[in-house]
Design a protein around this motif. Structure first.
Motif, PDB file in Angstrom:
ATOM      1  N   ARG A   1     -10.631  13.164  -2.385  1.00  0.00           N
ATOM      2  CA  ARG A   1     -10.055  12.816  -0.954  1.00  0.00           C
ATOM      3  C   ARG A   1      -9.558  11.805  -1.230  1.00  0.00           C
ATOM      4  O   ARG A   1      -9.557  11.132  -1.986  1.00  0.00           O
ATOM      5  N   ARG A   2      -8.439  11.047   0.120  1.00  0.00           N
ATOM      6  CA  ARG A   2      -8.369   9.667   0.448  1.00  0.00           C
ATOM      7  C   ARG A   2      -9.578   9.173   1.118  1.00  0.00           C
ATOM      8  O   ARG A   2     -10.323   9.561   1.303  1.00  0.00           O
ATOM      9  N   LEU A   3     -10.519   8.253   0.059  1.00  0.00           N
ATOM     10  CA  LEU A   3     -10.975   6.990   0.612  1.00  0.00           C
ATOM     11  C   LEU A   3     -10.471   6.077   1.515  1.00  0.00           C
ATOM     12  O   LEU A   3      -9.406   6.030   1.638  1.00  0.00           O
ATOM     13  N   PRO A   4     -11.680   5.398   2.138  1.00  0.00           N
ATOM     14  CA  PRO A   4     -11.668   3.723   3.135  1.00  0.00           C
ATOM     15  C   PRO A   4     -10.543   2.739   2.477  1.00  0.00           C
ATOM     16  O   PRO A   4     -10.350   3.402   0.998  1.00  0.00           O
ATOM     17  N   TRP A   5      -9.136   1.804   3.042  1.00  0.00           N
ATOM     18  CA  TRP A   5      -8.639   1.394   2.401  1.00  0.00           C
ATOM     19  C   TRP A   5      -9.643   0.562   1.631  1.00  0.00           C
ATOM     20  O   TRP A   5      -8.409  -0.157   0.061  1.00  0.00           O
ATOM     21  N   SER A   6     -10.623   0.416   1.869  1.00  0.00           N
ATOM     22  CA  SER A   6     -11.436  -1.174   1.583  1.00  0.00           C
ATOM     23  C   SER A   6     -11.205  -0.999  -0.374  1.00  0.00           C
ATOM     24  O   SER A   6     -11.420  -1.469  -1.054  1.00  0.00           O
ATOM     25  N   HIS A   7     -12.055   0.844  -0.500  1.00  0.00           N
ATOM     26  CA  HIS A   7     -11.822   0.869  -1.513  1.00  0.00           C
ATOM     27  C   HIS A   7     -10.650   0.324  -2.634  1.00  0.00           C
ATOM     28  O   HIS A   7     -11.208   0.154  -3.976  1.00  0.00           O
TER      29      HIS A   7
ATOM     30  N   THR B   1       3.892   7.330   2.761  1.00  0.00           N
ATOM     31  CA  THR B   1       3.949   6.407   2.072  1.00  0.00           C
ATOM     32  C   THR B   1       4.191   5.920   1.257  1.00  0.00           C
ATOM     33  O   THR B   1       3.570   5.702   0.421  1.00  0.00           O
TER      34      THR B   1
ATOM     35  N   GLY C   1     -11.588  -4.592   5.650  1.00  0.00           N
ATOM     36  CA  GLY C   1     -10.633  -3.418   5.413  1.00  0.00           C
ATOM     37  C   GLY C   1      -9.086  -3.453   4.284  1.00  0.00           C
ATOM     38  O   GLY C   1      -8.820  -2.740   4.124  1.00  0.00           O
TER      39      GLY C   1
ATOM     40  N   LEU D   1      -8.507  -1.420  -2.346  1.00  0.00           N
ATOM     41  CA  LEU D   1      -7.830  -3.149  -2.060  1.00  0.00           C
ATOM     42  C   LEU D   1      -9.310  -3.826  -2.967  1.00  0.00           C
ATOM     43  O   LEU D   1      -8.902  -4.743  -3.625  1.00  0.00           O
ATOM     44  N   ALA D   2      -9.925  -3.288  -3.076  1.00  0.00           N
ATOM     45  CA  ALA D   2     -11.304  -3.553  -4.112  1.00  0.00           C
ATOM     46  C   ALA D   2     -10.599  -3.863  -6.380  1.00  0.00           C
ATOM     47  O   ALA D   2     -11.398  -4.082  -6.587  1.00  0.00           O
ATOM     48  N   ARG D   3      -9.416  -2.366  -6.117  1.00  0.00           N
ATOM     49  CA  ARG D   3      -8.444  -2.132  -7.377  1.00  0.00           C
ATOM     50  C   ARG D   3      -7.631  -3.386  -7.122  1.00  0.00           C
ATOM     51  O   ARG D   3      -6.358  -1.873  -7.244  1.00  0.00           O
ATOM     52  N   PRO D   4      -6.875  -3.844  -6.897  1.00  0.00           N
ATOM     53  CA  PRO D   4      -5.425  -4.673  -6.569  1.00  0.00           C
ATOM     54  C   PRO D   4      -4.592  -4.171  -7.851  1.00  0.00           C
ATOM     55  O   PRO D   4      -4.974  -3.894  -9.066  1.00  0.00           O
TER      56      PRO D   4
ATOM     57  N   PRO E   1      -1.956   2.764   3.929  1.00  0.00           N
ATOM     58  CA  PRO E   1      -0.881   3.145   4.756  1.00  0.00           C
ATOM     59  C   PRO E   1      -1.092   4.365   5.178  1.00  0.00           C
ATOM     60  O   PRO E   1      -1.934   5.001   3.993  1.00  0.00           O
TER      61      PRO E   1
ATOM     62  N   GLY F   1       0.704  -1.319   0.290  1.00  0.00           N
ATOM     63  CA  GLY F   1      -0.042  -0.075  -0.074  1.00  0.00           C
ATOM     64  C   GLY F   1       0.903   1.362  -0.441  1.00  0.00           C
ATOM     65  O   GLY F   1       1.748   1.763   0.230  1.00  0.00           O
ATOM     66  N   VAL F   2       0.463   2.485  -1.024  1.00  0.00           N
ATOM     67  CA  VAL F   2       0.981   3.558  -1.274  1.00  0.00           C
ATOM     68  C   VAL F   2       0.295   4.184  -0.837  1.00  0.00           C
ATOM     69  O   VAL F   2      -0.224   4.711  -0.983  1.00  0.00           O
ATOM     70  N   ASP F   3       0.521   5.728  -0.225  1.00  0.00           N
ATOM     71  CA  ASP F   3       0.164   7.302   0.123  1.00  0.00           C
ATOM     72  C   ASP F   3       0.741   8.229  -0.428  1.00  0.00           C
ATOM     73  O   ASP F   3       1.541   8.798   0.549  1.00  0.00           O
TER      74      ASP F   3
ATOM     75  N   VAL G   1      -3.037  -6.141   3.399  1.00  0.00           N
ATOM     76  CA  VAL G   1      -2.335  -4.885   3.301  1.00  0.00           C
ATOM     77  C   VAL G   1      -2.628  -3.954   4.131  1.00  0.00           C
ATOM     78  O   VAL G   1      -3.337  -3.566   3.941  1.00  0.00           O
ATOM     79  N   ASP G   2      -1.487  -4.163   4.306  1.00  0.00           N
ATOM     80  CA  ASP G   2      -1.701  -2.255   5.754  1.00  0.00           C
ATOM     81  C   ASP G   2      -1.816  -1.209   5.068  1.00  0.00           C
ATOM     82  O   ASP G   2      -1.573  -0.624   4.647  1.00  0.00           O
TER      83      ASP G   2
ATOM     84  N   GLU H   1     -16.700  -2.506  -2.648  1.00  0.00           N
ATOM     85  CA  GLU H   1     -15.466  -3.640  -1.347  1.00  0.00           C
ATOM     86  C   GLU H   1     -16.298  -3.778  -0.525  1.00  0.00           C
ATOM     87  O   GLU H   1     -17.379  -4.215  -0.302  1.00  0.00           O
TER      88      GLU H   1
ATOM     89  N   LEU I   1     -12.374 -12.143  -7.088  1.00  0.00           N
ATOM     90  CA  LEU I   1     -13.803 -11.215  -6.995  1.00  0.00           C
ATOM     91  C   LEU I   1     -13.826 -10.887  -8.526  1.00  0.00           C
ATOM     92  O   LEU I   1     -15.538 -11.570  -8.547  1.00  0.00           O
TER      93      LEU I   1
ATOM     94  N   ALA J   1      -8.047   7.347   6.831  1.00  0.00           N
ATOM     95  CA  ALA J   1      -9.333   7.887   6.495  1.00  0.00           C
ATOM     96  C   ALA J   1     -10.202   8.301   6.954  1.00  0.00           C
ATOM     97  O   ALA J   1     -11.911   9.061   6.593  1.00  0.00           O
TER      98      ALA J   1
END
Lengths: 311, 323
Positions: free
Chosen positions: A99-105, B145, B287, A107-110, B141, A53-55, B138-139, B313, B296, B186
């Motif tokens: 803006r940044r969305l919840p992380w699960s968003h 990061t 999450g 992970l739904a597009r690996p 970030p 994961g990166v931001d 997957v943490d 999600e 998926l 978030a």
């Protein structure tokens, strides 16, 4: 928008080539996931994909700070039980929000990094592979991510870390876009190469296979050149030249299999690189040189033997 | 001669991902811990009494949502045989089924919580679902990061943001740093920082936490896990009577032969509000689980083909009634 990636290639840190079951163990980076192995025309083992994961800020030739959030896909490969690779890539896509969305968003597009705000694909591409692009602070570091994955393989307890010769890793940085087919491969420093690829149709992981295949062959060519250079043909006694060239015969010469793992629709890219600069042409000439040197040395030994025998 | 088109394939070089039959919704009718068991059958009856109207509601909601009204709803019940072993299937299961029947509830599938950690039998071989899910984390970030360093991990913990920096002064350093708050990545204005313990270890023995196993349980019900490309722990009918030992019970037992598939597009759990913190932890974990891309896609293609719009999600496919 754009796909960018990096491939690190190096000699597997082991005295000899490793077997297929050993490849499976070395590359088994994830519980419940199989290592894919193909045996023809050369044994090639591929680890499961893993995500990081990166931001952070994305590369940009203009120096503008473009924020991207998402995941990088990484994997490792071992070719011929001898050449190790770490490979990472990301697909860039425009975010629908700023803006940044919840992380699960994400992970739904690996494997997708969403770009927040305004950005031009060309600016990012140039920032990533362009000569002299500014190195932005806190910018996406695919080199570190990929290097860590290759380290995972190279530090495996199954390897004895006694490589037959030392050879630095090469780094291939690539960008791929959809459009009129074109390919540009550039050597920068001893270790750094860039590749710009425009391919027809949408991006598929087959493009990554192509980049990894090119990287393996570029590394082989680079390594063989270094081995021949180190042998100092003509400046060293023939016996020593032969001794210095023999690791190439033992570990490198049989690995040349251009486009072996490249999807058919992408083979024209390999073919065009074969015309100019002609990877295989240079490889053949080097291989011939190695074999000629060894043959000359063998002949010398034989005639020396005959002379002593005749006396 | 015209060019010959040759194809060559190698099975070991391909990824084969099995697909799993899916219901529309998997409803968890209850989750039995030792303390519930010790409280006697009255506690169970009370649980089923509270659940019954919600099951009816969810059936009718899905009947309206599915074209043709043919909603596939399956029900399941989880027994904790991981944190504490109590009673036997022979003694316990008939009591559960009877209490459910009193409220016209049918339990389609019964599962063992320990199977979410690991399970081994002749049919499935050894499956370590908890490890498998741990490797898929997957943490999340924190901003800035860039991949230059490996993710900051507190071994065995998972959070949704950045932890507070250490504030205790090292002796040589002298001055203490003032406290700084942790932050949620978030966040919306203010943080709700969650830090979940995934497991602890005493010696070589690892104990997975209740939220972690519950996250595995959710993923299993959503049909999103694969082990070596196969569907792990497929439900099996019971052969013979309920055994006198938990270890002789399959991981997931199909009790009702007519039941809709065990796994489903969505899940609903009807729980006591005392489980709210556990489920917040479960959602924090879910999450950060990267489900296989191919899996998926399979699920998305299937739901589209029967015109069911599915949340993208996976945490949004998990819902609850706290009552």
């Amino acid at each position: 928008m754009l796909v960018m990636g990096e491939v690190h290639t190096g000699l597997l840190q082991n005295s000899g080539e490793i077997s297929e079951p050993a490849c499976r163990q070395v590359l088994g980076l994830m519980t419940g996931e199989t290592v894919r192995v193909s045996r023809r025309p050369i044994v090639h083992a591929l680890s499961p994909d893993r995500l990081t994961g990166v931001d952070c800020v994305l590369p940009a030739a203009s120096g503008s700070r473009i924020r991207g959030v998402g995941t990088v896909v990484s994997r490792c490969a071992v070719t011929g039980g001898r050449v190790a690779q770490g490979s990472s890539y990301v697909r860039l896509a425009r975010s629908e929000t700023d803006r940044r969305l919840p992380w699960s968003h994400y992970l739904a597009r690996p494997g997708v990094i969403e770009v927040l705000g305004k950005a031009r694909a060309a600016d990012i591409a140039e920032g990533f592979v362009g000569e002299g692009a500014p190195r932005l602070h806190g910018c996406l570091d695919l080199t570190a991510v990929t290097g860590r994955f290759l380290d995972l393989v190279q530090t495996s307890p199954l390897l004895n870390r006694r490589a037959p010769f030392r050879m630095p890793r090469t780094i291939l940085r690539w960008v791929a876009e959809t459009g009129e087919p074109s390919i540009a491969f550039t050597l920068h420093t001893e270790q750094e190469r860039t590749l710009r690829l425009t391919h027809p149709g949408p991006f598929t992981p087959a493009v990554v296979d192509l980049c990894e295949d090119l990287a393996v062959h570029d590394w082989l060519l680079t390594s063989l050149l270094v081995v021949v250079e180190r042998a100092r043909v003509g400046a060293t006694p023939a016996a020593e030249v032969a001794a210095r060239l023999s690791p190439a015969v033992d570990h490198l010469l049989h690995l040349w299999m251009p486009a072996a793992r490249v999807e058919e629709r992408l083979t024209p890219f390999w073919e065009s690189l074969e015309r100019r600069p002609g990877f295989s042409r240079q490889w053949r000439s080097l291989v011939d040189r190695v074999r000629d040197q060894l043959a000359v040395h063998t002949l010398a030994l034989l005639s020396a033997n005959a002379e002593t025998g005749g006396r | 001669m015209t060019p010959v088109h040759a194809t060559f394939g190698e099975v070991a070089a391909e990824r084969r991902i099995a697909s799993v039959p899916l219901s529309h919704v998997s409803v968890e009718l209850g989750h039995l811990y030792m303390e519930d068991f010790e409280a006697g059958p009255a506690r169970l009856r009370e649980q089923f009494r509270r659940v019954a109207p919600w099951l009816a509601t969810i059936r009718s909601v899905w009947r309206e949502r599915v074209p043709g009204g043919r909603a596939r709803v399956s029900t399941c019940f989880l027994v904790d045989d991981y944190f504490s072993r109590f009673s036997t299937p022979a003694e316990l299961v008939p009591m559960i089924l009877e209490a459910a029947a009193e409220h016209d509830l049918t339990i389609d599938y019964l599962a063992r919580e320990s199977a979410c950690a690991q399970f081994e039998d002749g049919r499935s071989g050894a499956v370590e679902l908890a490890r498998l899910v741990e490797d898929r984390l997957v943490d999340d970030p924190p901003p800035e990061t860039d991949g230059s360093r490996p993710p900051v991990k507190e071994t065995g913990w998972l959070c949704n943001g950045s932890r507070s920096p250490l504030t205790t002064p090292l002796q040589a350093m002298g001055k203490a740093r003032p406290w700084e708050p942790p932050t949620q990545n978030a966040k919306r204005g203010h943080s709700i920082f969650v830090d979940v313990e995934l497991w602890d270890e005493r010696g070589a023995r690892r104990t997975w936490s209740c939220p972690f196993l519950a996250a595995v349980w959710q993923l299993l019900r959503l049909g999103l896990l694969r082990a070596e490309g196969r569907v792990p722990l497929p439900p099996v009918p019971l052969e013979g009577d309920w055994p006198g030992d938990w270890d002789r019970l399959p991981a997931v037992v199909r009790i009702n032969p007519q039941a809709a598939p065990f796994s489903a597009y969505t899940t609903l759990s009807v729980l006591s509000p005392r489980f709210l913190p556990v489920e917040l932890a479960v959602r924090t974990i879910l999450g950060q689980v990267a489900v296989d891309d191919e899996v998926l896609r399979q699920v998305a293609a299937r739901s589209e083909s029967e015109r069911v719009r599915l949340e993208e999600e996976l945490v949004d496919r998990v819902s609850y009634v706290f009552t």
